[in-house]
Design a protein around this motif. Structure first.
Motif, short mmCIF file in Angstrom:
data_model
loop_
_atom_site.label_atom_id
_atom_site.label_comp_id
_atom_site.label_asym_id
_atom_site.label_seq_id
_atom_site.Cartn_x
_atom_site.Cartn_y
_atom_site.Cartn_z
N GLU A 69 -9.74 3.33 -4.71
CA GLU A 69 -9.76 4.61 -4.16
C GLU A 69 -9.16 4.45 -2.97
O GLU A 69 -9.66 3.87 -1.89
N VAL A 70 -7.80 5.20 -2.81
CA VAL A 70 -6.99 5.02 -1.59
C VAL A 70 -6.83 6.50 -0.95
O VAL A 70 -6.48 7.61 -1.68
N HIS A 76 0.42 2.69 -4.95
CA HIS A 76 0.50 3.02 -6.38
C HIS A 76 -0.46 1.82 -7.09
O HIS A 76 -0.98 2.00 -8.10
N ARG A 116 -4.05 1.68 -6.73
CA ARG A 116 -4.50 2.65 -7.73
C ARG A 116 -4.71 2.13 -9.27
O ARG A 116 -5.72 2.35 -9.76
N GLU A 117 -3.32 1.82 -9.57
CA GLU A 117 -3.28 1.60 -10.96
C GLU A 117 -3.41 0.52 -11.63
O GLU A 117 -4.10 0.37 -12.67
N ARG A 145 -13.86 4.00 0.32
CA ARG A 145 -12.59 4.30 -0.05
C ARG A 145 -11.61 3.71 1.13
O ARG A 145 -11.97 3.81 2.31
N GLY A 165 -7.48 0.07 -9.52
CA GLY A 165 -8.39 1.07 -9.61
C GLY A 165 -8.95 1.49 -8.35
O GLY A 165 -10.20 2.07 -8.35
#
Length: 723
Positions: A312-313, A303, A306-307, A272, A310
């Protein structure tokens, strides 16, 4: 009859031969009404044009060509060809339309060019090095692409710049190969040649005031087509479609170019990403906090990770960020604070840096900071653990009494109770708090700004497995965040009579509530106007203290602008804003070194380039103050010229905001009339002659026509407010 046969046969033979010749000529010279018109474009991937894996053409120009064909009912067809071939065709005026042409004065005189589509920034690429000024390239081996206008534009804007060696290459691919083989230090071209996230290099911007307009070009046979295309471009500009198409093309291009290596995929599957961000201090435009929460490019990038990918932050907001940053040395820093000369920062930079200036506040009756050195022996309040505290400690050591508080309100209380002399902090943090504080109204003012060489920007440890991927994501995110996302609903439920009654009652309550809200908003707007007026007055005072220009100059310029805005029959709001904010047009000179600003003789080329940056610096100073686009346009674009030869963006014609065009004329008139150390004051008549000669070159021809009608009013204003 038999004797006439040869004459008749000869007549028909001549007619047939004439028809054949005419048909052949028609085939040799196709016309846009009846044939496909080729649109020649340089075959290299960029947001302007690229191919999908399936071979489909995508990008700005395919979209533009489709829109023109539909609007004008013609058949333009995009034809990608090599750089040397398109250069030869263009030089020979071969038939067709040419996309992505960089406009120069020489081409404007000899070629048939369209209106400006957009501006290209000239940037410098290198695998390992970065430069901040053009002079730093004087000892470098540089590459330019042949048959390209970038070299001509750089040489014209920087005539004294000489390189250690200069080499022309056939394509950008060849340039990047030579950089990789260490046969050159830098590749210089317009930004569209560099925007490929699959290449790994550092981008520098040593030519801040150089922008090259991009246009279409037409062969002589298609001269009549230019006016139709120009009309279409004008419609696209006014409707905002051209900007929308550019932004979407850039975003889609970068998204299509993001690639994950096997190592990156493995790392993401097993880890992560950890990100640390400041909790109690703003670093706009990278991160700041308002009533909606955290904002800025760092938040947008998270954002997007993540968007879009994909990823994981995990995000950790920490107090005393500047202190923690120095101690922890996190491998991924979306907010890195460093000196311009910091080589470690340059090696790990994944996105553009911005200059970082903090602002001093003090009481209105206290002196301004003409020189930051005068802060020594003063008591300066800062947020505990903030960058301001670290800056004062490193810059002045024990020569400054540093007083810390845990909130901006605590600092305000301290200055009110005479426990400190100044408050130092970032402008966006202070303004957001001060705007709602009664003490600010008529009590505090901006006293000066820091003159540090500090920059902020995103950084990743170069050997980090995510370095290349985060570089790609950062560049994509910078375009994606410009777009607005709207959610739409396209359904309307069936309503019964009882439902309609309920809705009617709700609407009545909503209407009453809205009236109450309007009353409150009107009161709030009055308060905001008062705050804006105080901000403007404070910045005016700082600017006057820093510059030799008198208050009468800015008062006269404001009067000229207000008068012209009224004669143009602009809206009352627009007139008021132009007249109100005209006095801030040179606020960026706060950040110009005094050795340049107060120099008695002529400036050198390098000094003049630094002076020209006051437009960009002024724009940065007032961003976040909520003064609005009129103030921002006046400050940012008042040195643009109608013919495109101005700065900082090289805007042309009506692309220059009207308020900036008005300010430009008013400012030049008053500057001509004023007596300075290096020149006598012009008479009104002589100043008018200079203004008239600038029609269509420096100034908007329509404004010159207005000036001809009302020039005596300018003279009256000058005489009534003479120094």
């Amino acid at each position: 009859m038999r004797r006439r046969t040869p004459r008749i046969t000869s007549f028909f033979l001549i007619a047939i031969l004439t028809a054949l010749v005419w048909a052949r000529a028609a085939c040799a010279q196709p016309t846009p009404e009846s044939h496909v018109i080729p649109v020649w474009i340089y075959d290299a991937d960029s947001f302007e044009f690229w191919r999908t894996p399936q071979g489909e053409l995508q990008g700005f120009y395919p979209e533009l060509v489709r829109a023109i064909n539909q609007k004008l009912d013609i058949h333009l067809q995009l034809q990608p060809i090599s750089g040397p071939e398109i250069g030869q065709r263009f030089n020979d005026d071969r038939y067709g339309v040419y996309a992505g042409v960089l406009r120069t004065e020489a081409r404007a005189r000899t070629k048939i060019l369209s209106s400006q589509l957009f501006n290209n920034e000239v940037v410098v690429a290198s695998p390992t090095m970065s430069v901040n000024t053009a002079d730093e390239l004087s000892h470098a081996r540089v590459l330019f692409r042949q048959n390209d206008a970038t070299l001509e534009s750089v040489q014209k804007r920087y005539p004294d710049l000489k390189f250690r060696s200069l080499r022309l290459v056939a394509s950008s691919e060849e340039a990047f190969r030579l950089l990789g083989e260490h046969q050159a230090d830098f590749y210089i071209n317009d930004a569209s040649e560099m925007e490929n996230t699959q290449r790994y290099y550092l981008i520098s911007r040593p030519f801040p005031e150089l922008r090259i307009p991009v246009v279409l070009a037409f062969s002589p046979e298609l001269k009549d087509l230019r006016e139709k295309v120009n009309a279409f471009i004008g419609e696209w500009y006014r409707s905002g479609e051209i900007r929308k198409a550019l932004e979407e093309s850039k975003r889609q291009y970068l998204l299509s170019r993001i690639t994950l290596s096997k190592e990156e995929r493995t790392w993401l599957a097993n880890n992560r990403l950890q990100i640390w961000l400041p909790k109690n201090e703003n670093f706009a435009p990278i991160i700041w906090k308002d009533d909606r929460g955290y904002q800025g490019t760092a938040i947008n990038m998270i954002h997007d990770m993540r968007e879009l990918l994909g990823m994981e932050v995990d995000v950790h907001f920490v107090d005393n960020y500047a202190e923690e940053l120095a101690q922890q040395r996190w491998p991924v820093r979306l907010v890195d604070v460093a000196e311009k000369t910091d080589l470690d920062h340059a090696a790990g930079r994944i996105g553009p840096d911005v200059a970082w200036h903090n602002v001093y506040y003090n009481r209105i009756k206290q002196p301004f900071l003409w020189d930051e050195e005068s802060i020594r022996s003063q008591r300066v309040g800062v947020l505990a653990g903030s960058f301001s505290a670290r800056y004062l400690q490193e810059r002045f050591g024990s020569d400054v009494v540093i007083v810390t508080r845990h909130s901006v309100n605590g600092l305000i209380d301290a200055i009110e109770n005479n426990k400190i002399d100044y408050i130092l902090g970032d402008l966006s943090s202070l303004e957001s708090t001060l705007r709602g504080n009664e003490l600010f109204r008529g009590v505090l003012k901006v006293a000066g700004v820091t003159r540090s060489e500090v920059i902020i920007g995103p950084w990743v440890q170069p050997d980090n497995p995510m370095y290349h991927l985060l570089t790609q994501v950062n560049r994509l995110s910078s375009f994606r965040t410009q777009l607005e996302r709207h959610e739409t609903r396209d359904f309307f439920p069936a309503l019964t009579k009882n439902t309609l009654k309920v809705i009617s009652v709700i609407l009545l309550i909503t209407a009453l509530f809205s009236i109450g809200m309007l009353v409150m908003m009107r009161r709030h707007m009055k308060e905001n106007r008062l705050v804006n007026r105080n901000i403007v007055q404070a910045l005016e005072k700082v600017n006057r203290a820093h510059d030799d220009e008198t208050g009468s100059h800015i008062q006269r310029v404001a009067k000229y602008c207000g008068m012209m805005a009224r004669e143009l029959d602009l809206s009352r709001k627009m007139i008021a804003e132009i007249e109100h904010f005209a006095s801030l047009h040179d606020v960026g000179k706060i950040a110009v070194p005094e050795r340049i600003l107060r120099k008695q003789g002529p400036l050198t080329a390098q000094e003049f380039n630094e002076m020209k940056l006051h437009t960009t610096k002024g724009y940065m100073i007032i961003q976040g103050l909520g003064l609005g686009p009129v103030a921002e346009n006046i400050i940012h674009f008042h040195h643009e010229k109608w013919d495109g030869s101005g700065y900082p963006e090289g805007l042309r014609g009506e692309n220059i905001p009207l308020e900036a065009r008005i300010l430009a004329l008013a400012d030049v008139y008053d500057a001509l009339r004023q007596k300075r150390v290096y020149k006598p004051g012009f008479t009104h008549e002589l100043a008018c002659e200079v203004i008239f000669e600038g029609a269509g070159k420096h100034f908007d021809p329509q404004l010159i026509a207005l000036f001809r009608q009302h020039h005596l009013k300018f003279c009256t204003i000058f005489d009534s407010l003479a120094d």
